[in-house]
Design an enzyme around this catalytic site. Structure first.
Site, PDB file in Angstrom:
ATOM      1  CB  THR A 139      23.371  35.667  78.599  1.00 35.96           C
ATOM      2  OG1 THR A 139      21.940  36.149  79.464  1.00 35.96           O
ATOM      3  CG2 THR A 139      23.800  36.320  77.953  1.00 35.96           C
ATOM      4  CG  ASP A 140      18.823  33.741  81.787  1.00 34.88           C
ATOM      5  OD1 ASP A 140      19.253  34.858  81.937  1.00 34.88           O
ATOM      6  OD2 ASP A 140      17.349  34.028  81.609  1.00 34.88           O
TER       7      ASP A 140
ATOM      8  CB  THR B 287      18.721  37.806  74.878  1.00 34.64           C
ATOM      9  OG1 THR B 287      17.454  37.760  76.224  1.00 34.64           O
ATOM     10  CG2 THR B 287      18.679  39.880  74.866  1.00 34.64           C
TER      11      THR B 287
ATOM     12  CB  SER C 215      19.789  29.699  77.768  1.00 32.02           C
ATOM     13  OG  SER C 215      19.793  30.802  78.202  1.00 32.02           O
TER      14      SER C 215
END
Length: 389
Positions: free
Chosen positions: A125-126, A46, A94
């Site tokens: 960030t996942d 992101t 990710s």
């Protein structure tokens, strides 16, 4: 691609073009030589996203901006912190990276740390917590490694992306997290790779470390560290490094594209380890399928203190007989599943999350088939605590 600001000759040529004396340019070059050298490795996510419009906070395409462009947009601010270079490792979400990609990322970070004082890695960030823990377990240098990303793309109003990247570079350049292993820096907070978890799908304060709490904060010019990971006690000693030297246990993998001439040792895959989630009246089919499919290890995300359903328990017993090693965790998000050495083939992972226990088990099985040694690694490395000795 790398962008370097370390060439005095280039500074001099700019100075001449601008009408500045060579002596002045040389003095500026000397000033920059005193700055710490920080490599920023971009993997996408992101933070490198481009939104449909300035207020489309969730409608965007991730992995669109090059890390060099993002860092350049933060100059001259970051130039006052460090001598920054960039490397584009990849540019996707990710979740799109494989364990084979993780091996290459470790090689890239290792190579960068040989030339620099610290490394920043940008990710989605996942699965950032898994990126972080993987690097925490496999990077052998005690120099700072800082992961960052964002919950909003670079191009929307109120984005957290530029501030997170700037603060990550600032933290890395400070070298205050030497011997901390890998840390995560988002939302002005510094978190340990082992404890940090993503707890909300959308909010910017999503990353937390449970009851352990954050390591510290970055408040503009102030970097505050209130605690440290337990492994810092071994700083400067051989025991600080984990036993997971990937070059030794699975063969060298270049950070560049692998070639057709690679040897069988170089292409040795890491073992397959899966996660089975328990719930009311859960069947044992998933565990059986994992075992039949060649998994060397399975992590169970159990209820309460690691409980699993009767059907799962039966399937686990059968899988252990086939040589599958299990790690037991809790799905609750906190608390611990303590080890019971009397249960052959099942190792308690204490308070490691299922996804992090999977990485530790995967690397352990790559290094050894000795269950006693793997238990020891889970009890020491996996659940490191401060000691008074």
């Amino acid at each position: 691609m790398k962008i370097a600001h370390r060439t005095a000759a280039l500074l001099c040529s700019f100075a001449v073009a601008a009408g500045v004396s060579l002596a002045g340019a040389s003095a500026h070059a000397e000033e920059r030589k005193d700055l710490p050298e920080v490599a920023v490795i971009g993997t996408g996510g992101t933070i490198s996203g481009v939104s449909t419009n300035r207020v489309s906070f969730q409608d965007y395409r991730s992995g669109q901006l090059a890390i060099s462009k993002m860092v350049d947009e933060l100059r001259p601010e970051v130039d006052g912190l460090a001598d920054v270079t960039t490397e584009q490792f990849g540019n996707k979400g990710s979740s799109g990276y494989s364990i084979a990609d993780y091996r290459k990322l470790t090689a890239s970070v290792d190579a960068a740390l040989k030339k620099n004082d610290a490394v920043v890695v940008t990710t989605g960030t996942d699965t950032m917590e898994e990126f972080a823990y993987w690097l925490d377990l496999t990077v052998r240098s005690d120099k700072p490694v800082v992961l960052t990303g964002s919950m909003r793309p670079w191009t929307v109003i109120g984005t957290d992306a530029p501030a997170n990247l700037y603060n990550a570079i600032k933290l890395a350049a400070s070298r205050k997290t030497k011997c901390f292993g890998t840390v995560v820096m988002l939302n002005d907070e510094i978190q340990a790779a082992r404890e940090v978890r993503k707890t909300n799908a959308l909010r910017m304060d999503t990353f937390e470390s449970g009851r352990s709490g954050v390591l510290g904060t970055v408040d503009q010019d102030n970097i505050r560290l209130n605690r440290a990971p337990a492994r810092v006690q071994k700083c400067g000693k051989a025991g600080w490094r984990t036993p997971f030297d990937l070059d030794r246990i699975v063969g060298r993998v270049s950070a560049k594209e692998e070639t057709k001439e690679k040897t069988k040792e170089e292409s040795k895959p890491l073992p397959k380890v899966e996660i089975a989630y328990s719930y009311q009246d859960a069947g044992g089919e998933a565990i059986k399928a994992f075992a039949d499919g060649g998994a060397k290890g399975v992590v169970t995300a159990g209820t309460g203190a690691g409980g699993i359903s009767p059907a799962m328990s039966t399937a686990r017993t059968d899988a252990v007989k086939k040589g599958v090693t299990f790690a037991s965790t809790t799905r609750t998000g906190s608390g611990a599943v303590y080890d019971s050495t009397g249960t052959t083939g099942v190792i308690g992972a204490e308070d490691l999350s299922p996804q992090k226990a999977r990485l530790l088990l995967l690397l352990s099985l790559a290094a050894t088939n000795d269950e006693k040694l793997i238990r020891e690694w889970f009890a020491t490395l996996g659940t490191a605590q401060f000691t008074t000795r």
